[in-house]
Design a protein around this motif. Structure first.
Motif, PDB file in Angstrom:
ATOM      1  N   ASP A 172       0.828  -1.204   0.000  1.00 51.78           N
ATOM      2  CA  ASP A 172       0.000   0.000   0.000  1.00 51.78           C
ATOM      3  C   ASP A 172       0.866   1.259   0.000  1.00 51.78           C
ATOM      4  O   ASP A 172       0.576   2.222   0.709  1.00 51.78           O
ATOM      5  CB  ASP A 172      -0.962   0.006   1.196  1.00 51.78           C
ATOM      6  CG  ASP A 172      -1.967  -1.123   1.129  1.00 51.78           C
ATOM      7  OD1 ASP A 172      -2.262  -1.606   0.008  1.00 51.78           O
ATOM      8  OD2 ASP A 172      -2.467  -1.537   2.188  1.00 51.78           O
ATOM      9  N   HIS A 173       1.926   1.225  -0.772  1.00 51.00           N
ATOM     10  CA  HIS A 173       2.856   2.350  -0.936  1.00 51.00           C
ATOM     11  C   HIS A 173       3.593   2.711   0.347  1.00 51.00           C
ATOM     12  O   HIS A 173       4.066   3.833   0.489  1.00 51.00           O
ATOM     13  CB  HIS A 173       2.135   3.579  -1.512  1.00 51.00           C
ATOM     14  CG  HIS A 173       1.456   3.276  -2.808  1.00 51.00           C
ATOM     15  ND1 HIS A 173       2.137   3.102  -3.978  1.00 51.00           N
ATOM     16  CD2 HIS A 173       0.138   3.089  -3.097  1.00 51.00           C
ATOM     17  CE1 HIS A 173       1.278   2.834  -4.951  1.00 51.00           C
ATOM     18  NE2 HIS A 173       0.073   2.802  -4.443  1.00 51.00           N
ATOM     19  N   ARG A 174       3.694   1.793   1.266  1.00 49.98           N
ATOM     20  CA  ARG A 174       4.452   2.002   2.504  1.00 49.98           C
ATOM     21  C   ARG A 174       5.593   0.997   2.539  1.00 49.98           C
ATOM     22  O   ARG A 174       5.368  -0.207   2.464  1.00 49.98           O
ATOM     23  CB  ARG A 174       3.557   1.794   3.723  1.00 49.98           C
ATOM     24  CG  ARG A 174       2.489   2.864   3.848  1.00 49.98           C
ATOM     25  CD  ARG A 174       1.635   2.648   5.063  1.00 49.98           C
ATOM     26  NE  ARG A 174       2.460   2.620   6.257  1.00 49.98           N
ATOM     27  CZ  ARG A 174       2.033   2.214   7.436  1.00 49.98           C
ATOM     28  NH1 ARG A 174       0.808   1.778   7.588  1.00 49.98           N
ATOM     29  NH2 ARG A 174       2.835   2.225   8.474  1.00 49.98           N
ATOM     30  N   HIS A 175       6.816   1.503   2.669  1.00 51.05           N
ATOM     31  CA  HIS A 175       7.981   0.624   2.740  1.00 51.05           C
ATOM     32  C   HIS A 175       7.935  -0.132   4.053  1.00 51.05           C
ATOM     33  O   HIS A 175       7.838   0.467   5.120  1.00 51.05           O
ATOM     34  CB  HIS A 175       9.270   1.452   2.652  1.00 51.05           C
ATOM     35  CG  HIS A 175      10.480   0.605   2.796  1.00 51.05           C
ATOM     36  ND1 HIS A 175      11.196   0.554   3.951  1.00 51.05           N
ATOM     37  CD2 HIS A 175      11.077  -0.247   1.935  1.00 51.05           C
ATOM     38  CE1 HIS A 175      12.210  -0.298   3.790  1.00 51.05           C
ATOM     39  NE2 HIS A 175      12.143  -0.795   2.579  1.00 51.05           N
ATOM     40  N   LEU A 176       7.992  -1.463   3.976  1.00 52.30           N
ATOM     41  CA  LEU A 176       7.904  -2.283   5.175  1.00 52.30           C
ATOM     42  C   LEU A 176       9.145  -3.113   5.440  1.00 52.30           C
ATOM     43  O   LEU A 176       9.371  -3.500   6.579  1.00 52.30           O
ATOM     44  CB  LEU A 176       6.679  -3.203   5.105  1.00 52.30           C
ATOM     45  CG  LEU A 176       5.331  -2.495   5.120  1.00 52.30           C
ATOM     46  CD1 LEU A 176       4.208  -3.515   4.974  1.00 52.30           C
ATOM     47  CD2 LEU A 176       5.155  -1.692   6.392  1.00 52.30           C
ATOM     48  N   ALA A 177       9.934  -3.433   4.424  1.00 49.07           N
ATOM     49  CA  ALA A 177      11.083  -4.299   4.670  1.00 49.07           C
ATOM     50  C   ALA A 177      12.165  -4.088   3.626  1.00 49.07           C
ATOM     51  O   ALA A 177      11.875  -3.813   2.460  1.00 49.07           O
ATOM     52  CB  ALA A 177      10.653  -5.771   4.665  1.00 49.07           C
ATOM     53  N   THR A 178      13.396  -4.221   4.084  1.00 51.71           N
ATOM     54  CA  THR A 178      14.569  -4.270   3.213  1.00 51.71           C
ATOM     55  C   THR A 178      15.436  -5.407   3.732  1.00 51.71           C
ATOM     56  O   THR A 178      15.890  -5.369   4.879  1.00 51.71           O
ATOM     57  CB  THR A 178      15.375  -2.957   3.258  1.00 51.71           C
ATOM     58  OG1 THR A 178      14.527  -1.876   2.880  1.00 51.71           O
ATOM     59  CG2 THR A 178      16.574  -3.026   2.328  1.00 51.71           C
TER      60      THR A 178
END
Length: 108
Positions: A53-59
């Motif tokens: 949903d256009h939110r960065h959650l993980a790298t």
């Protein structure tokens, strides 16, 4: 001895079934989010970046780990903080060659 061996086999079988069920749940979530155009990922110099949903959650370096962490954060409502993201990918020792000399830098 045979009872212990049977109990060990049963425990391994139950663990494998649980892992398969967890994997199936993860990839069903992945497919549902992808089909709804809610999931995005891309490879970068830091690893795999995953957004929902256009939110960065993980790298993460590993794609599987990035998807797992994104799902966990999505379902818990948490995002990875910028500080945690920096710390996860911070280089601790760097050697830079300049001309004939070498400089060793220690990251803080």
């Amino acid at each position: 001895m045979q009872m212990i061996e049977m109990s060990g086999r049963l425990a391994r079988l139950e663990a494998a079934n649980l892992a398969n069920r967890d994997d199936a749940d993860l990839w069903r979530w992945f497919c549902r989010m992808y089909e709804e155009n809610r999931l995005r990922w891309c490879a970068s110099g830091y690893g795999w970046l995953v957004s929902v949903d256009h939110r960065h959650l993980a790298t993460e370096v590993d794609f599987d780990a990035a998807i797992r962490n994104a799902r966990q954060r999505f379902e818990s409502g948490r995002r990875q903080t910028p500080k945690a993201r920096r710390e996860a990918h911070q280089v601790t020792n760097v050697v830079i060659s300049i001309g004939v000399g070498r400089v060793k830098a220690q990251a803080k």
